[in-house]
Design a protein around this motif. Structure first.
Motif, short mmCIF file in Angstrom:
data_model
loop_
_atom_site.label_atom_id
_atom_site.label_comp_id
_atom_site.label_asym_id
_atom_site.label_seq_id
_atom_site.Cartn_x
_atom_site.Cartn_y
_atom_site.Cartn_z
N TYR A 127 25.26 6.13 -13.97
CA TYR A 127 23.83 6.37 -14.13
C TYR A 127 23.09 5.60 -13.05
N ALA A 128 22.17 6.26 -12.39
CA ALA A 128 21.31 5.59 -11.41
C ALA A 128 19.87 5.99 -11.69
N LYS A 129 19.00 4.99 -11.73
CA LYS A 129 17.58 5.23 -11.93
C LYS A 129 16.85 4.79 -10.67
N PHE A 130 16.06 5.69 -10.12
CA PHE A 130 15.34 5.43 -8.88
C PHE A 130 13.84 5.41 -9.13
N LYS A 131 13.15 4.59 -8.35
CA LYS A 131 11.69 4.59 -8.36
C LYS A 131 11.24 5.15 -7.01
N ILE A 132 10.42 6.17 -7.05
CA ILE A 132 9.92 6.83 -5.84
C ILE A 132 8.42 6.58 -5.75
N THR A 133 7.97 6.04 -4.61
CA THR A 133 6.56 5.72 -4.41
C THR A 133 6.05 6.40 -3.15
N ILE A 134 4.86 7.00 -3.27
CA ILE A 134 4.17 7.59 -2.12
C ILE A 134 2.94 6.73 -1.88
N PRO A 135 3.04 5.75 -0.94
CA PRO A 135 1.93 4.81 -0.73
C PRO A 135 0.62 5.49 -0.34
N ALA A 136 0.68 6.58 0.41
CA ALA A 136 -0.55 7.23 0.88
C ALA A 136 -1.39 7.76 -0.28
N PHE A 137 -0.73 8.10 -1.39
CA PHE A 137 -1.45 8.64 -2.54
C PHE A 137 -1.45 7.68 -3.73
N SER A 138 -0.91 6.47 -3.55
CA SER A 138 -0.81 5.48 -4.63
C SER A 138 -0.14 6.08 -5.86
#
Length: 185
Positions: A127-138
């Motif tokens: 199992y892998a859990k990822f956090k994805i962030t798009i800084p331009a759109f917060s």
């Protein structure tokens, strides 16, 4: 003789059989060792023109069950967290990817080549859990998934209680390369 008496007499041999099986399993546990260790894992994936490489620290607990002098089965549980993240560009927008959690269950088939060197292969369920962030759109989102995988590796017994291992696994196209130090007790 009624049915109840017959039933009670028939259960006694089953109790003796169960006790004999438990004693056999307990006596064979003398051939087993508990292990715990720490590893660095690198998860990498490339597809659709995007490359991702994430690092994590993973702890493990395992149990060596000797089948013969050279062959051992090793059920193992691993649990870890991300320590490095990666950034990629999707549709001209920077996206940050972090590993929040990694866990895996596996059973290694291990063969002792020499007294100090061994090789192994294993199926895994990870199992892998990822956090994805798009800084331009917060904006950010987390997503995780369970996948079956397979892998192989090698280990070197540095001392009676310490081993160094290298392993490569593949989970649905995501490569997982790890280096581990393991302690027996």
């Amino acid at each position: 003789m009624n049915c109840f008496t017959y039933y009670k007499r028939e259960r006694i041999p089953h109790k003796k059989t169960l006790l004999a099986c438990l004693l056999a399993v307990a006596s064979s546990s003398a051939n087993a060792d508990w292990n715990a260790g720490l590893s660095y894992i690198n998860l990498s994936d490339s597809g659709d023109g995007m490359d991702m490489s994430l690092g994590g620290i993973v702890g493990h607990a395992s149990y060596d069950y000797a089948i013969s002098d050279k062959f051992t089965l090793v059920p193992e549980f691993r649990l870890g967290v991300g320590v490095t993240d990666d950034e990629m560009v999707v549709f001209a927008t920077p996206v940050e990817v972090e590993l929040d959690l990694f866990s895996a269950f596996s059973v290694r088939a291990q063969y002792e080549v020499t007294e100090q060197f061994y090789v192994f292969a294993n199926p895994s369920y990870g199992y892998a859990k990822f956090k994805i962030t798009i800084p331009a759109f917060s904006e950010s989102d987390s997503d995780g998934d369970w996948e079956f995988g397979y892998g192989a590796g090698a280990g070197y017994q540095v001392s009676e209680s310490t081993a160094l291992e290298v392993r490569y696994e593949s989970f649905d196209g995501t490569g997982a390369l790890s280096a581990c130090v393991s302690f027996s007790f």
